[in-house]
Design a protein around this motif. Structure first.
Motif, PDB file in Angstrom:
ATOM      1  N   ARG A   1       0.813  -1.209   0.000  1.00 40.82           N
ATOM      2  CA  ARG A   1       0.000   0.000   0.000  1.00 40.82           C
ATOM      3  C   ARG A   1       0.848   1.263   0.000  1.00 40.82           C
ATOM      4  NH1 ARG A   1      -2.046   4.220   1.381  1.00 40.82           N
ATOM      5  NH2 ARG A   1      -0.344   4.523   2.861  1.00 40.82           N
ATOM      6  N   HIS A   2       0.456   2.219  -0.790  1.00 40.31           N
ATOM      7  CA  HIS A   2       1.075   3.544  -0.749  1.00 40.31           C
ATOM      8  C   HIS A   2       0.021   4.559  -1.147  1.00 40.31           C
ATOM      9  CE1 HIS A   2       1.782   4.772  -5.075  1.00 40.31           C
ATOM     10  NE2 HIS A   2       1.308   3.562  -5.225  1.00 40.31           N
TER      11      HIS A   2
ATOM     12  N   THR B   1      -1.475   6.472  -3.403  1.00 39.66           N
ATOM     13  CA  THR B   1      -1.477   6.548  -4.857  1.00 39.66           C
ATOM     14  C   THR B   1      -2.001   7.897  -5.332  1.00 39.66           C
ATOM     15  OG1 THR B   1      -1.828   4.165  -4.986  1.00 39.66           O
ATOM     16  CG2 THR B   1      -2.305   5.444  -6.963  1.00 39.66           C
ATOM     17  N   LYS B   2      -1.201   8.567  -6.130  1.00 43.90           N
ATOM     18  CA  LYS B   2      -1.602   9.874  -6.661  1.00 43.90           C
ATOM     19  C   LYS B   2      -2.230   9.757  -8.047  1.00 43.90           C
ATOM     20  CE  LYS B   2       0.115  12.093  -3.105  1.00 43.90           C
ATOM     21  NZ  LYS B   2       0.622  10.946  -2.337  1.00 43.90           N
TER      22      LYS B   2
ATOM     23  N   PHE C   1      -3.974   7.148 -10.693  1.00 40.89           N
ATOM     24  CA  PHE C   1      -4.577   5.839 -10.937  1.00 40.89           C
ATOM     25  C   PHE C   1      -4.697   5.585 -12.435  1.00 40.89           C
ATOM     26  CE2 PHE C   1      -6.016   7.033  -6.715  1.00 40.89           C
ATOM     27  CZ  PHE C   1      -5.932   5.844  -5.998  1.00 40.89           C
TER      28      PHE C   1
ATOM     29  N   GLN D   1      -6.327  12.490  -8.241  1.00 34.61           N
ATOM     30  CA  GLN D   1      -7.077  11.259  -8.030  1.00 34.61           C
ATOM     31  C   GLN D   1      -8.508  11.338  -8.553  1.00 34.61           C
ATOM     32  OE1 GLN D   1      -5.359  12.920  -5.706  1.00 34.61           O
ATOM     33  NE2 GLN D   1      -4.120  11.557  -4.429  1.00 34.61           N
TER      34      GLN D   1
ATOM     35  N   ASP E   1      -5.287  -0.323  -4.883  1.00 29.32           N
ATOM     36  CA  ASP E   1      -4.600   0.835  -4.325  1.00 29.32           C
ATOM     37  C   ASP E   1      -5.584   1.840  -3.737  1.00 29.32           C
ATOM     38  OD1 ASP E   1      -1.673   0.472  -5.011  1.00 29.32           O
ATOM     39  OD2 ASP E   1      -2.603   0.165  -6.977  1.00 29.32           O
TER      40      ASP E   1
ATOM     41  N   CYS F   1      -5.759   6.018  -1.538  1.00 24.06           N
ATOM     42  CA  CYS F   1      -5.083   7.215  -1.053  1.00 24.06           C
ATOM     43  C   CYS F   1      -6.030   7.978  -0.131  1.00 24.06           C
ATOM     44  CB  CYS F   1      -4.669   8.115  -2.217  1.00 24.06           C
ATOM     45  SG  CYS F   1      -3.709   9.565  -1.684  1.00 24.06           S
TER      46      CYS F   1
ATOM     47  N   TYR G   1      -6.394   1.392  -9.246  1.00 22.35           N
ATOM     48  CA  TYR G   1      -5.163   0.657  -9.544  1.00 22.35           C
ATOM     49  C   TYR G   1      -4.085   1.645  -9.984  1.00 22.35           C
ATOM     50  CZ  TYR G   1      -8.206  -3.420  -9.396  1.00 22.35           C
ATOM     51  OH  TYR G   1      -9.102  -4.380  -8.991  1.00 22.35           O
ATOM     52  N   ARG G   2      -2.917   1.517  -9.400  1.00 26.65           N
ATOM     53  CA  ARG G   2      -1.819   2.460  -9.644  1.00 26.65           C
ATOM     54  C   ARG G   2      -1.426   2.525 -11.114  1.00 26.65           C
ATOM     55  NH1 ARG G   2       2.535  -0.664  -5.961  1.00 26.65           N
ATOM     56  NH2 ARG G   2       0.661  -0.673  -4.668  1.00 26.65           N
TER      57      ARG G   2
ATOM     58  N   GLU H   1       4.586   2.564 -10.567  1.00 28.18           N
ATOM     59  CA  GLU H   1       5.114   1.888  -9.385  1.00 28.18           C
ATOM     60  C   GLU H   1       5.672   2.934  -8.418  1.00 28.18           C
ATOM     61  OE1 GLU H   1       4.925  -1.310  -8.334  1.00 28.18           O
ATOM     62  OE2 GLU H   1       3.539  -1.422 -10.032  1.00 28.18           O
ATOM     63  N   PRO H   2       5.413   2.770  -7.154  1.00 28.71           N
ATOM     64  CA  PRO H   2       5.863   3.773  -6.178  1.00 28.71           C
ATOM     65  C   PRO H   2       7.337   3.615  -5.839  1.00 28.71           C
ATOM     66  CG  PRO H   2       4.783   1.972  -5.048  1.00 28.71           C
ATOM     67  CD  PRO H   2       4.640   1.677  -6.516  1.00 28.71           C
TER      68      PRO H   2
END
Length: 225
Positions: free
Chosen positions: A18-19, A21-22, A24, A78, A167, A169, A204-205, A208-209
């Motif tokens: 998890r991160h 996510t900015k 998607f 987002q 994902d 945020c 969904y991202r 990749e973070p």
């Protein structure tokens, strides 16, 4: 490896996954079944005295998302791309005092308490609000106390999502007063009972973070024996 160890590893792996996510992938949508599962994680979350001071509003209307973006700078990336966008509302103080119709309804029709048990719980809850936790005298503190409980539900929803590769945020970057006004104008929120607590995006991202960074356990954990 035992089933217990597998479960623990699965949960910790979901936290690594998890991160915040900015961006998607706008072409990937969460299935109805998967989002229902996420919502159930929120609905089944714990709250003080079990009074559930929350409402989960899922903003799938793109026109309203555009309007939200004007007053939610922290969600501008987002809002156009997330599969699902959620605004979490919190009950206002007038609903959360011990004598309110909402609390009475919760005890009678949701928790289904016998009248004598409900009366005892109401008395205990009233003492908690006025003396033990002492939040009732300040409406802002009372509202923020209810908002903190919505974060429990949000955390559980984000973890539930991460467990199945979805994902999320959490978002606080918004003008609360303006968002309140917008939701009332759109007929979405009753200002006599609710205020905006926090927002969250799910999907969904797209990218990749970077590597997750956290303080060490020694920095954040203290044992008192």
């Amino acid at each position: 490896m035992s089933d217990l160890e597998l479960k623990k590893n699965e949960i910790l792996s979901s936290f690594q996954f998890r991160h915040a996510t900015k961006d998607f992938d706008p072409d990937k949508k969460i299935s109805d079944a998967d989002f229902h599962y996420i919502l159930e994680a929120g609905r089944l979350s714990p709250s003080s005295y079990g009074f559930e001071p929350w409402k989960f509003v899922i903003m799938q209307n793109q026109d309203i998302r555009i309007k939200l973006a004007e007053f939610a700078t922290g969600a501008r990336r987002q809002l156009p791309t997330a599969s699902h966008f959620m605004v979490i509302l919190s009950r206002l103080p007038n609903d959360m005092v011990a004598s309110s119709e909402y609390i009475k309804d919760m005890m009678e029709n949701v928790q289904k308490l016998p009248s004598d048990i409900a009366l005892g719980k109401q008395t205990t809850y009233d003492h908690f609000l006025k003396t033990s936790f002492a939040v009732e005298d300040d409406p802002r503190v009372m509202f923020e106390w209810a908002c903190r409980q919505t974060y429990i539900a949000l955390g559980n929803m984000m973890t539930a999502a991460a467990l199945i590769g979805i994902d999320s945020c959490p978002i606080e970057g918004f003008n609360r007063a303006k968002i309140n006004e917008l939701l009332v104008a759109e007929g979405i929120m009753d200002l006599e009972h609710f205020g905006v607590s926090v927002m969250a995006a799910f999907g969904y991202r797209l990218h990749e973070p970077s590597e997750k960074t956290r303080q060490s356990a020694e920095q954040v954990v203290e044992w008192v024996e």
